[in-house]
Design an enzyme around this catalytic site. Structure first.
Site, PDB file in Angstrom:
ATOM      1  N   PRO A 188     -17.808  14.156   5.498  1.00  0.00           N
ATOM      2  CA  PRO A 188     -17.496  13.494   6.770  1.00  0.00           C
ATOM      3  C   PRO A 188     -16.583  14.361   7.640  1.00  0.00           C
ATOM      4  CG  PRO A 188     -17.312  11.944   4.963  1.00  0.00           C
ATOM      5  CD  PRO A 188     -17.509  13.302   4.350  1.00  0.00           C
ATOM      6  N   CYS A 189     -16.891  14.404   8.928  1.00  0.00           N
ATOM      7  CA  CYS A 189     -16.154  15.288   9.834  1.00  0.00           C
ATOM      8  C   CYS A 189     -15.005  14.584  10.550  1.00  0.00           C
ATOM      9  CB  CYS A 189     -17.101  15.873  10.876  1.00  0.00           C
ATOM     10  SG  CYS A 189     -17.753  14.644  12.036  1.00  0.00           S
ATOM     11  N   GLN A 190     -14.873  13.264  10.366  1.00  0.00           N
ATOM     12  CA  GLN A 190     -13.898  12.520  11.163  1.00  0.00           C
ATOM     13  C   GLN A 190     -12.473  13.061  11.046  1.00  0.00           C
ATOM     14  OE1 GLN A 190     -16.217  11.172   9.168  1.00  0.00           O
ATOM     15  NE2 GLN A 190     -16.854   9.155   9.864  1.00  0.00           N
ATOM     16  N   LEU A 227     -11.608  16.099  10.727  1.00  0.00           N
ATOM     17  CA  LEU A 227     -11.520  17.458  11.270  1.00  0.00           C
ATOM     18  C   LEU A 227     -11.811  17.491  12.761  1.00  0.00           C
ATOM     19  CD1 LEU A 227     -13.603  19.261   8.516  1.00  0.00           C
ATOM     20  CD2 LEU A 227     -11.119  19.140   8.658  1.00  0.00           C
TER      21      LEU A 227
END
Length: 197
Positions: free
Chosen positions: A32-34, A36
């Site tokens: 998950p990129c949230q 970053l």
């Protein structure tokens, strides 16, 4: 596409037993990129964060030792705030015998009418010919080329949002915003010209 094939879904990566994973040569993974993304809270790659699910991949990589690893995530993974954590991950993989190749690529440079930058990381185990990312190709499409002619009404902006829509001359690709003040918008609030990217 993955769910309509005979490829088994092994379930939650936190609960998976590495002994149950079939032998494979290519392991594609991301996380998950949230934590970053510049649009997120930027909590980083620490264990316990959503982006920290990256470390659940260690057990699979160490046990299965796939020849190739492919990771994709937001550009900010290699930004100033998270570059140290990214480099530590690369060092870890090098300690297992992998060579690392990474680059920030933008979809618009590969034939897709979208300005979407992502970092891609290719890792190869053992002796191999050095990897080179593909050269850019000219963009000869715009959004209008890929839009459907007939779209279900459920995808149209609600009347409430239509009332908030404001035209703008801020950028040739952006025709408006759904927020009244341009300085307060995020990317999700922008409306793009169908003849642009």
């Amino acid at each position: 596409a993955l769910h309509d094939t005979d490829i088994p879904n092994l379930g939650d990566i936190c609960k998976i037993k590495v002994e149950d994973i079939p032998k494979h040569d290519l392991f594609t993974y991301s996380f998950p990129c949230q934590d970053l993304s510049v649009a997120g809270k930027q909590a980083g790659l620490g264990k316990g964060t959503r982006s920290g699910l990256l470390y659940e991949c260690e057990k699979i990589i160490e046990h299965c030792k796939p020849k190739y690893l492919l990771l994709e995530n937001v550009k900010n993974l290699v930004g100033k705030k998270f570059k140290r954590q990214f480099d530590e991950w690369l060092d870890y993989l090098e300690s297992l015998g992998y060579s690392n190749y990474w680059k920030v690529l933008n979809a618009k440079d590969y034939g897709v009418p979208q300005n979407r930058e992502r970092v891609f990381v290719v890792r190869i185990l053992g002796d191999h010919k050095p990897y080179e990312f593909a050269n850019k190709i000219p963009l000869n499409k715009c959004i209008a080329d890929i839009l459907e002619d007939e779209v279900d009404e459920k995808y149209y902006l609600s009347e409430e949002i239509q009332k908030r829509f404001k035209l703008t001359n801020q950028n040739k690709n952006i025709i408006g915003t759904t927020k009244p003040e341009f300085r307060t918008i995020g990317q999700r609030d922008l409306v793009y010209d169908k003849n642009g990217i």
